[in-house]
Design a protein around this motif. Structure first.
Motif, short mmCIF file in Angstrom:
data_model
loop_
_atom_site.label_atom_id
_atom_site.label_comp_id
_atom_site.label_asym_id
_atom_site.label_seq_id
_atom_site.Cartn_x
_atom_site.Cartn_y
_atom_site.Cartn_z
N GLY A 36 0.87 -1.50 0.13
CA GLY A 36 -0.02 0.02 0.09
C GLY A 36 0.52 1.49 0.13
O GLY A 36 0.11 2.46 -0.81
N SER A 37 2.16 1.09 0.89
CA SER A 37 2.93 2.57 0.30
C SER A 37 3.61 2.78 -1.18
O SER A 37 4.06 3.54 -1.43
N PHE A 38 3.41 1.51 -1.82
CA PHE A 38 3.47 1.94 -3.54
C PHE A 38 2.81 3.72 -3.56
O PHE A 38 3.05 4.19 -4.38
N SER A 39 0.98 3.65 -3.35
CA SER A 39 0.61 4.42 -3.50
C SER A 39 1.10 6.41 -3.61
O SER A 39 1.19 6.94 -3.80
N LEU A 40 2.09 6.12 -2.65
CA LEU A 40 3.13 6.96 -2.00
C LEU A 40 3.62 7.82 -3.37
O LEU A 40 3.93 9.16 -3.79
N GLY A 41 4.35 6.49 -4.21
CA GLY A 41 4.37 7.21 -5.01
C GLY A 41 3.64 7.87 -6.49
O GLY A 41 4.22 8.82 -6.91
N TRP A 42 2.77 7.10 -6.23
CA TRP A 42 2.10 7.49 -7.88
C TRP A 42 1.25 8.85 -7.03
O TRP A 42 1.43 9.84 -8.46
N ASN A 43 1.57 8.87 -5.81
CA ASN A 43 0.78 10.47 -5.35
C ASN A 43 1.77 11.73 -5.19
O ASN A 43 1.20 12.99 -6.04
N MET A 44 3.10 10.99 -5.33
CA MET A 44 3.98 11.96 -5.73
C MET A 44 4.04 12.17 -6.94
O MET A 44 4.23 13.39 -7.62
N ILE A 45 3.83 11.44 -8.10
CA ILE A 45 4.06 11.75 -9.82
C ILE A 45 2.57 12.68 -9.88
O ILE A 45 3.03 13.64 -11.19
N LEU A 46 1.58 12.16 -9.65
CA LEU A 46 0.83 12.62 -9.85
C LEU A 46 -0.06 13.77 -9.59
O LEU A 46 -0.90 14.61 -10.42
N ALA A 47 0.50 13.78 -8.34
CA ALA A 47 0.00 15.26 -7.22
C ALA A 47 0.55 16.68 -8.54
O ALA A 47 -1.00 17.17 -8.40
N PRO A 48 1.47 16.42 -8.79
CA PRO A 48 1.89 17.90 -9.54
C PRO A 48 1.39 18.26 -11.13
O PRO A 48 1.24 19.35 -11.66
N LEU A 49 1.28 16.90 -11.39
CA LEU A 49 -0.05 17.04 -13.05
C LEU A 49 -1.16 18.18 -12.91
O LEU A 49 -1.67 18.57 -13.51
N PHE A 50 -2.12 17.08 -11.91
CA PHE A 50 -3.61 17.57 -11.12
C PHE A 50 -3.37 18.95 -11.05
O PHE A 50 -4.74 19.87 -10.70
N ASN A 51 -2.35 19.52 -10.09
CA ASN A 51 -2.26 20.70 -9.21
C ASN A 51 -0.64 21.26 -9.32
O ASN A 51 -0.67 21.51 -8.07
N PRO A 52 -0.60 21.81 -10.26
CA PRO A 52 0.55 22.45 -10.30
C PRO A 52 1.19 23.56 -9.67
O PRO A 52 1.93 23.38 -8.92
N ALA A 53 0.11 24.37 -9.33
CA ALA A 53 0.52 25.36 -8.08
C ALA A 53 0.81 25.43 -7.03
O ALA A 53 1.62 26.17 -6.33
N THR A 54 0.21 24.51 -6.37
CA THR A 54 0.41 24.20 -4.69
C THR A 54 1.86 23.02 -4.87
O THR A 54 1.88 22.54 -3.75
N GLU A 55 1.67 21.71 -5.77
CA GLU A 55 2.36 20.67 -5.20
C GLU A 55 3.45 20.84 -6.37
O GLU A 55 3.47 20.92 -7.29
N LYS A 56 4.65 20.41 -5.09
CA LYS A 56 5.79 20.60 -6.05
C LYS A 56 6.70 19.20 -5.43
O LYS A 56 6.88 19.54 -3.50
N VAL A 57 7.04 18.93 -6.52
CA VAL A 57 7.94 17.42 -5.51
C VAL A 57 9.49 18.30 -5.19
O VAL A 57 10.09 18.27 -6.44
N THR A 58 10.04 17.75 -4.34
CA THR A 58 11.13 18.54 -3.89
C THR A 58 11.57 17.52 -3.74
O THR A 58 12.17 16.13 -3.67
N LYS A 59 13.48 17.73 -3.62
CA LYS A 59 14.21 16.51 -3.32
C LYS A 59 14.49 15.83 -2.26
O LYS A 59 14.33 14.53 -1.44
N LYS A 60 13.48 16.25 -1.29
CA LYS A 60 13.64 16.25 -0.03
C LYS A 60 12.65 15.38 0.09
O LYS A 60 11.99 13.43 0.38
N ILE A 61 11.45 14.88 -0.82
CA ILE A 61 9.69 14.16 -1.10
C ILE A 61 10.79 13.04 -1.31
O ILE A 61 10.47 12.37 -1.69
N VAL A 62 11.37 13.29 -2.69
CA VAL A 62 11.68 11.94 -3.42
C VAL A 62 12.71 11.60 -2.81
O VAL A 62 12.56 9.93 -2.49
#
Length: 122
Positions: A36-62
């Motif tokens: 179930g933790s693999f959903s975090l990866g999908w969230n990290m990938i998809l969130a910026p695509l759907f909400n680029p104004a507020t969702e940023k992928v940083t080195k810390k998140i990766v």
């Protein structure tokens, strides 16, 4: 709730729930729960695509997601592949053992401490 993107998301959630229901009967829980933790990866990938104004992928998140993935992979590799069955009496006996009671007291105490500090800080 009639927007196409919302309907697509709801469809994916429903299909995922059906898959969970089917696969729980086919594999031990020790293998399925960590996945179930693999959903975090999908969230990290998809969130910026759907909400680029507020969702940023940083080195810390990766980095954090990579650590979670490594832990998940190790958990699945070394998980027990047996699926034991327990009777109701065995489960009742487990709830009355000293380690479980100490664990329960610790969890409740921790939650009360967190609630107390949360109410204090408002």
């Amino acid at each position: 709730f009639c927007q196409p993107l919302w309907l697509c998301g709801m469809f994916i959630i429903i299909i995922d729930a059906i898959g969970d229901f089917v696969f729980i009967g086919m594999a031990p829980q020790t293998l399925l729960a960590p996945l179930g933790s693999f959903s975090l990866g999908w969230n990290m990938i998809l969130a910026p695509l759907f909400n680029p104004a507020t969702e940023k992928v940083t080195k810390k998140i990766v980095g954090a997601t990579a650590i979670i993935y490594v832990g998940t992979i190790l958990t699945v590799i070394y998980a027990a592949d047996t699926n034991p069955t327990y009777t109701l009496e065995t489960i009742k006996q487990c709830f009355t053992t000293t380690p479980f009671i100490l664990y329960l007291i610790g969890c409740i105490s921790f939650q009360l401490i967190l609630a107390y500090h949360g109410f204090r800080r408002g």
